[in-house]
Design a protein around this motif. Structure first.
Motif, PDB file in Angstrom:
ATOM      1  N   UNK A  38       0.833  -1.194   0.000  1.00 41.91           N
ATOM      2  CA  UNK A  38       0.000   0.000   0.000  1.00 41.91           C
ATOM      3  C   UNK A  38       0.876   1.256   0.000  1.00 41.91           C
ATOM      4  N   UNK A  39       0.570   2.203  -0.845  1.00 40.01           N
ATOM      5  CA  UNK A  39       1.297   3.458  -0.884  1.00 40.01           C
ATOM      6  C   UNK A  39       0.774   4.418   0.181  1.00 40.01           C
ATOM      7  N   UNK A  40       1.692   5.131   0.806  1.00 46.49           N
ATOM      8  CA  UNK A  40       1.300   6.145   1.781  1.00 46.49           C
ATOM      9  C   UNK A  40       2.380   7.203   1.862  1.00 46.49           C
ATOM     10  N   UNK A  41       1.973   8.391   2.311  1.00 42.31           N
ATOM     11  CA  UNK A  41       2.891   9.523   2.460  1.00 42.31           C
ATOM     12  C   UNK A  41       3.141   9.786   3.937  1.00 42.31           C
ATOM     13  N   UNK A  42       4.369  10.162   4.258  1.00 43.12           N
ATOM     14  CA  UNK A  42       4.705  10.657   5.589  1.00 43.12           C
ATOM     15  C   UNK A  42       4.820  12.176   5.494  1.00 43.12           C
TER      16      UNK A  42
ATOM     17  N   UNK B 103      10.246  -1.569   8.978  1.00 41.00           N
ATOM     18  CA  UNK B 103       9.957  -2.824   8.285  1.00 41.00           C
ATOM     19  C   UNK B 103       9.219  -2.555   6.972  1.00 41.00           C
ATOM     20  N   UNK B 104       8.332  -1.564   6.991  1.00 40.08           N
ATOM     21  CA  UNK B 104       7.604  -1.135   5.796  1.00 40.08           C
ATOM     22  C   UNK B 104       7.915   0.342   5.576  1.00 40.08           C
ATOM     23  N   UNK B 105       8.385   0.685   4.391  1.00 44.41           N
ATOM     24  CA  UNK B 105       8.816   2.055   4.124  1.00 44.41           C
ATOM     25  C   UNK B 105       7.758   2.823   3.326  1.00 44.41           C
ATOM     26  N   UNK B 106       7.671   4.147   3.544  1.00 38.75           N
ATOM     27  CA  UNK B 106       6.760   4.974   2.744  1.00 38.75           C
ATOM     28  C   UNK B 106       7.275   5.119   1.321  1.00 38.75           C
ATOM     29  N   UNK B 107       6.370   5.346   0.388  1.00 36.66           N
ATOM     30  CA  UNK B 107       6.821   5.617  -0.981  1.00 36.66           C
ATOM     31  C   UNK B 107       6.886   7.122  -1.252  1.00 36.66           C
ATOM     32  N   UNK B 108       6.586   7.920  -0.184  1.00 37.76           N
ATOM     33  CA  UNK B 108       6.690   9.372  -0.313  1.00 37.76           C
ATOM     34  C   UNK B 108       6.850   9.980   1.077  1.00 37.76           C
ATOM     35  N   UNK B 109       7.804  10.901   1.213  1.00 34.98           N
ATOM     36  CA  UNK B 109       7.977  11.675   2.439  1.00 34.98           C
ATOM     37  C   UNK B 109       7.922  13.147   2.038  1.00 34.98           C
TER      38      UNK B 109
ATOM     39  N   UNK C  36      20.231  10.261   0.450  1.00 34.38           N
ATOM     40  CA  UNK C  36      20.042   8.876   0.859  1.00 34.38           C
ATOM     41  C   UNK C  36      18.727   8.300   0.348  1.00 34.38           C
ATOM     42  N   UNK C  37      17.675   9.094   0.419  1.00 37.03           N
ATOM     43  CA  UNK C  37      16.326   8.617   0.105  1.00 37.03           C
ATOM     44  C   UNK C  37      15.979   8.802  -1.365  1.00 37.03           C
ATOM     45  N   UNK C  38      16.522   9.853  -1.980  1.00 32.59           N
ATOM     46  CA  UNK C  38      16.215  10.118  -3.385  1.00 32.59           C
ATOM     47  C   UNK C  38      14.901  10.846  -3.564  1.00 32.59           C
ATOM     48  N   UNK C  39      14.247  10.665  -4.716  1.00 37.72           N
ATOM     49  CA  UNK C  39      13.034  11.428  -5.033  1.00 37.72           C
ATOM     50  C   UNK C  39      11.847  11.112  -4.134  1.00 37.72           C
ATOM     51  N   UNK C  40      11.945  10.072  -3.315  1.00 39.07           N
ATOM     52  CA  UNK C  40      10.865   9.781  -2.355  1.00 39.07           C
ATOM     53  C   UNK C  40      10.705  10.936  -1.374  1.00 39.07           C
ATOM     54  N   UNK C  41      11.806  11.634  -1.067  1.00 34.68           N
ATOM     55  CA  UNK C  41      11.740  12.807  -0.186  1.00 34.68           C
ATOM     56  C   UNK C  41      11.431  14.052  -1.011  1.00 34.68           C
ATOM     57  N   UNK C  42      10.281  14.654  -0.745  1.00 38.39           N
ATOM     58  CA  UNK C  42       9.876  15.898  -1.397  1.00 38.39           C
ATOM     59  C   UNK C  42       9.995  17.035  -0.386  1.00 38.39           C
TER      60      UNK C  42
ATOM     61  N   UNK D 111       0.769  12.926  -2.573  1.00 41.78           N
ATOM     62  CA  UNK D 111       0.131  12.308  -3.736  1.00 41.78           C
ATOM     63  C   UNK D 111      -0.650  11.055  -3.384  1.00 41.78           C
ATOM     64  N   UNK D 112      -0.542  10.576  -2.141  1.00 46.32           N
ATOM     65  CA  UNK D 112      -1.267   9.377  -1.714  1.00 46.32           C
ATOM     66  C   UNK D 112      -2.494   9.742  -0.891  1.00 46.32           C
ATOM     67  N   UNK D 113      -3.469   8.859  -0.899  1.00 43.86           N
ATOM     68  CA  UNK D 113      -4.693   9.100  -0.134  1.00 43.86           C
ATOM     69  C   UNK D 113      -4.444   8.991   1.369  1.00 43.86           C
ATOM     70  N   UNK D 114      -3.562   8.075   1.762  1.00 47.52           N
ATOM     71  CA  UNK D 114      -3.266   7.940   3.188  1.00 47.52           C
ATOM     72  C   UNK D 114      -2.004   8.718   3.551  1.00 47.52           C
ATOM     73  N   UNK D 115      -2.130   9.547   4.599  1.00 42.77           N
ATOM     74  CA  UNK D 115      -1.039  10.373   5.087  1.00 42.77           C
ATOM     75  C   UNK D 115      -0.740   9.981   6.530  1.00 42.77           C
ATOM     76  N   UNK D 116       0.537   9.723   6.827  1.00 41.26           N
ATOM     77  CA  UNK D 116       0.980   9.414   8.181  1.00 41.26           C
ATOM     78  C   UNK D 116       1.753  10.625   8.704  1.00 41.26           C
TER      79      UNK D 116
END
Length: 276
Positions: A1-5, A30-36, A58-64, A86-91
């Motif tokens: 599941x995709x989610x943003x931090x 254990x499970x990483x976000x696909x967007x921060x 370190x993280x690359x384009x995942x970090x905005x 960009x994801x519906x779920x935000x942490x």
């Protein structure tokens, strides 16, 4: 599941704390976000900027990284951040806190098992400077009915460990100005509009409090904030008006107590110490 931090950073943050935060949400998960999404709430200074750049490498384009021209405060900064997720779920995450290694794994599993829930958090352990000394539990209720009842008296979610659906929060107008209670204000609007909410029984995060932070939340400005909270509860019809007024008087009285007395009450009655 995709989610943003979603995080917001401002110039007073400690660079060591920020580095520990990034480690906990990226290296140790254990499970990483696909967007921060990291909002820079005004200029943050060279040291913090270098730390952000290091983790960007370190993280690359995942970090905005979204810089704001000047400091606007947490609520407005988060509203801007939500727009960039960009994801519906935000942490949510604060830049001086530390996630447990299984935080995201547990929250993703809960979302998949409870598709009707739009907002939830979990339990939090508080500490001052050293995480090894964390022994104070900031507990919140777990079930929907318990949360609704708890929300009449106190904030029912741990904001720094919360996860919510982007479109629901945007639909309710996001965070609104409310001194030190932007999160509580938002949660009441979610509950008042009959959305399904919950909390996990698990500890998801270690929260850095330090230097009597809670004891300093006193004075006239905080009483004005309590009045705003009272008016919102009445508007949403979440509480009997007579009881709501009585609770306002009690909460306001606490805001007038000396800081040391307020701190003792907070630590004795509103938190639970965990023996190691």
């Amino acid at each position: 599941m995709n989610f943003s931090v979603l995080m917001s950073l401002y110039y007073k943050e400690n660079v060591i704390f920020l580095d520990e935060c990034f480690k906990s949400i990226w290296l140790n998960q254990a499970v990483k976000p696909n967007e921060i999404v990291l909002i820079l709430d005004g200029s943050v200074g060279e040291e913090l900027q270098n730390c952000v750049q290091y983790w960007g490498n370190q993280i690359g384009p995942i970090l905005k990284v979204i810089p704001l021209p000047h400091n606007v405060g947490l609520g407005k900064a988060l509203n801007e951040g939500i727009k960039h997720c960009s994801n519906e779920w935000i942490f949510r995450m604060d830049t001086d806190d530390i996630c447990t290694a299984d935080r995201f794994e547990k929250q993703v599993a809960f979302i998949q098992q409870h598709p009707d829930v739009v907002l939830f958090s979990g339990q939090v352990m508080e500490f001052d400077q050293n995480i090894s000394d964390a022994n104070v539990l900031k507990a919140v209720p777990v079930t929907y009915e318990e949360i609704k009842e708890f929300a009449k008296k106190r904030c029912p979610f741990n904001h720094m460990a919360v996860a919510y659906k982007r479109n629901v929060i945007l639909g309710l107008g996001g965070y609104q100005h409310h001194l030190f209670m932007e999160d509580y204000n938002l949660w009441l609007r979610v509950i008042g509009n009959n959305y399904r909410v919950a909390n996990l029984p698990d500890v998801l995060l270690y929260a850095r409090v330090g230097n009597g932070m809670h004891a300093r939340r006193k004075g006239l400005e905080y009483i004005k904030s309590e009045k705003q909270l009272l008016d919102l509860k009445k508007q949403l019809k979440l509480q009997n008006p007579v009881y709501a007024n009585m609770l306002f008087l009690v909460r306001s009285a606490f805001r007038l107590l000396p800081a040391d007395v307020l701190g003792k009450i907070y630590n004795t009655f509103l938190r639970k110490s965990i023996k190691k």
